[in-house]
Motif scaffolding. Structure first.
Motif, PDB file in Angstrom:
ATOM      1  N   ASP A 147      22.898 -56.072 -67.444  1.00 49.74           N
ATOM      2  CA  ASP A 147      22.125 -56.234 -66.209  1.00 49.74           C
ATOM      3  C   ASP A 147      22.902 -56.876 -65.077  1.00 49.74           C
ATOM      4  O   ASP A 147      22.363 -57.095 -63.999  1.00 49.74           O
ATOM      5  CB  ASP A 147      20.871 -57.069 -66.489  1.00 49.74           C
ATOM      6  CG  ASP A 147      19.951 -56.365 -67.483  1.00 49.74           C
ATOM      7  OD1 ASP A 147      19.209 -57.078 -68.167  1.00 49.74           O
ATOM      8  OD2 ASP A 147      19.992 -55.126 -67.562  1.00 49.74           O
TER       9      ASP A 147
ATOM     10  N   VAL B 242      16.073 -50.914 -59.643  1.00 48.02           N
ATOM     11  CA  VAL B 242      16.382 -51.155 -61.051  1.00 48.02           C
ATOM     12  C   VAL B 242      15.924 -52.558 -61.424  1.00 48.02           C
ATOM     13  O   VAL B 242      16.392 -53.547 -60.863  1.00 48.02           O
ATOM     14  CB  VAL B 242      17.899 -51.002 -61.323  1.00 48.02           C
ATOM     15  CG1 VAL B 242      18.210 -51.261 -62.788  1.00 48.02           C
ATOM     16  CG2 VAL B 242      18.380 -49.620 -60.905  1.00 48.02           C
TER      17      VAL B 242
ATOM     18  N   LEU C 260      18.154 -51.783 -69.000  1.00 50.59           N
ATOM     19  CA  LEU C 260      18.573 -50.384 -68.961  1.00 50.59           C
ATOM     20  C   LEU C 260      19.270 -49.970 -70.246  1.00 50.59           C
ATOM     21  O   LEU C 260      19.963 -50.764 -70.878  1.00 50.59           O
ATOM     22  CB  LEU C 260      19.552 -50.161 -67.801  1.00 50.59           C
ATOM     23  CG  LEU C 260      18.997 -49.927 -66.402  1.00 50.59           C
ATOM     24  CD1 LEU C 260      20.141 -49.978 -65.399  1.00 50.59           C
ATOM     25  CD2 LEU C 260      18.292 -48.587 -66.321  1.00 50.59           C
TER      26      LEU C 260
ATOM     27  N   GLN D 251      14.767 -47.240 -68.341  1.00 53.79           N
ATOM     28  CA  GLN D 251      14.461 -48.673 -68.300  1.00 53.79           C
ATOM     29  C   GLN D 251      13.318 -48.984 -69.264  1.00 53.79           C
ATOM     30  O   GLN D 251      12.309 -48.286 -69.288  1.00 53.79           O
ATOM     31  CB  GLN D 251      14.014 -49.100 -66.897  1.00 53.79           C
ATOM     32  CG  GLN D 251      15.074 -49.005 -65.827  1.00 53.79           C
ATOM     33  CD  GLN D 251      14.577 -49.586 -64.519  1.00 53.79           C
ATOM     34  OE1 GLN D 251      14.235 -50.762 -64.452  1.00 53.79           O
ATOM     35  NE2 GLN D 251      14.542 -48.778 -63.466  1.00 53.79           N
TER      36      GLN D 251
ATOM     37  N   ARG E 116      13.936 -52.473 -75.430  1.00 48.73           N
ATOM     38  CA  ARG E 116      15.152 -51.675 -75.309  1.00 48.73           C
ATOM     39  C   ARG E 116      15.892 -51.614 -76.641  1.00 48.73           C
ATOM     40  O   ARG E 116      16.325 -50.538 -77.073  1.00 48.73           O
ATOM     41  CB  ARG E 116      16.059 -52.255 -74.225  1.00 48.73           C
ATOM     42  CG  ARG E 116      17.379 -51.522 -74.078  1.00 48.73           C
ATOM     43  CD  ARG E 116      18.223 -52.105 -72.963  1.00 48.73           C
ATOM     44  NE  ARG E 116      18.714 -53.444 -73.266  1.00 48.73           N
ATOM     45  CZ  ARG E 116      19.512 -54.148 -72.463  1.00 48.73           C
ATOM     46  NH1 ARG E 116      19.882 -53.644 -71.297  1.00 48.73           N
ATOM     47  NH2 ARG E 116      19.917 -55.356 -72.809  1.00 48.73           N
TER      48      ARG E 116
END
Length: 339
Positions: free
Chosen positions: A292, A303, A307, A321, A328
């Motif tokens: 990040d 954003v 991610l 995302q 994630r």
């Protein structure tokens, strides 16, 4: 290498019954060989397409089922080595050696061969020919393949046994408007009247599927999309935010991860119909988290973080995302075993 799977330059010497390889030190080969490959009972695969980013491979499998992957510097060198190694393997059978040399520049079309079947196989998302973006003289072409890549693919899939045979078959595909030349290099070759000279077995000659072949396969592709891609067991599903490919904007999508076959599809939650708006096979994909600290290249717009990126075998990049780092990590852990 057999222990560490890296690639190293070696000096090879072909003898009647074995292939010796030597280390190179200071630009010279060492006096004693580093190893040897006994050719008795060997089988050879050329072209070998097991490594997508290495199209110039020869694969040797010994009678003890040990595999050796040898990379050459050019297709001409690769085919020359393959022919000579094949000759050494069959040295005790002169009739077979003569047949190998005869097949090198002969053409015998397989009985009942279907050009439609070849094109359908070429369009297959997992085993078909790899489509890439290419730049020629300032012009950018999408979804193209080179002449030499098509020749390799035809031989590897047993539609042809020699490059001469594959070139003739590729020329027939072009004559019947299944494929078409793009760019100056391949288009110029079509001026020749001889069929065997219209298609170029060249890594700089570009070709693509003609519109007629796309239309003829579209209905079958839609059928495969419904029956095959969506038939797998659902492993994970949930809402994620995905970056668009054209406008580079971010939209919420419901993602569904399936196994056997392994696919990742995404749906538009604003639409009532339960049909994916996109998806791709996970075979050969790479998935990784993106840090990040700063916006990575290729990512635009708003954003929020968390991610991760998926790169397909056709080099298409998906930026996604998640709502948290934990989510994630869960998606990445679920996707990785299916690639």
């Amino acid at each position: 290498g057999h222990i560490v799977r890296n690639w190293k330059v070696r000096w090879f010497v072909l003898l009647q019954d074995k292939l010796l390889y030597y280390k190179i030190e200071g630009g010279k080969k060492e006096p004693s060989p580093k190893g040897r490959i006994l050719l008795d009972g060997c089988t050879i695969t050329c072209p070998c397409l097991e490594y997508e980013n290495r199209p110039l491979l020869i694969k040797l499998r010994t009678k003890t089922n040990t595999d050796y992957f040898l990379e050459c510097c050019s297709r001409e060198e690769r085919d020359s080595w393959a022919l000579d190694i094949n000759g050494a393997i069959h040295a005790g059978h002169p009739v077979q050696v003569q047949e190998l040399h005869r097949m090198k520049n002969s053409f015998k079309l397989l009985e009942n061969i279907s050009l439609h079947n070849i094109v359908e196989r070429m369009c297959d998302s997992s085993t078909g020919i790899k489509l890439t973006r290419n730049l020629e003289q300032g012009n950018r072409y999408k979804e193209t393949f080179t002449g030499s890549a098509l020749v390799d693919w035809l031989i590897s899939n047993s539609f042809a046994v020699s490059r001469f045979e594959a070139i003739t078959l590729a020329s027939m595909l072009m004559e019947e408007n299944f494929i078409k030349p793009v760019g100056a290099r391949s288009t110029e070759a079509t001026r020749y009247s001889d069929l065997s000279e219209q298609f170029l077995d060249d890594s700089t000659a570009l070709y693509m599927f003609a519109e007629s072949s796309k239309k003829s396969t579209s209905s079958k592709e839609a059928l495969q999309f419904n029956i095959s891609e969506l038939s797998g067991t659902i492993v994970k599903q949930g809402f994620l935010v995905k970056q668009g490919h054209k406008r580079k904007n971010w939209k919420v999508r419901r993602f569904v991860l399936r196994a056997d076959p392994a696919f990742l599809h995404y749906y538009d939650p604003t639409k009532e119909e339960n049909r994916p708006v996109g998806g791709f096979s996970l075979r050969g994909c790479l998935v990784s988290a993106l840090e990040d600290n700063g916006v990575p290249a290729g990512v635009k717009g708003n954003v929020q973080g968390n991610l991760f990126k998926i790169i397909t075998k056709n080099d298409i990049h998906y930026y996604i995302q998640a709502s948290s780092k934990a989510e994630r990590a869960q998606w990445i852990e679920a996707i990785k075993p299916l690639t």
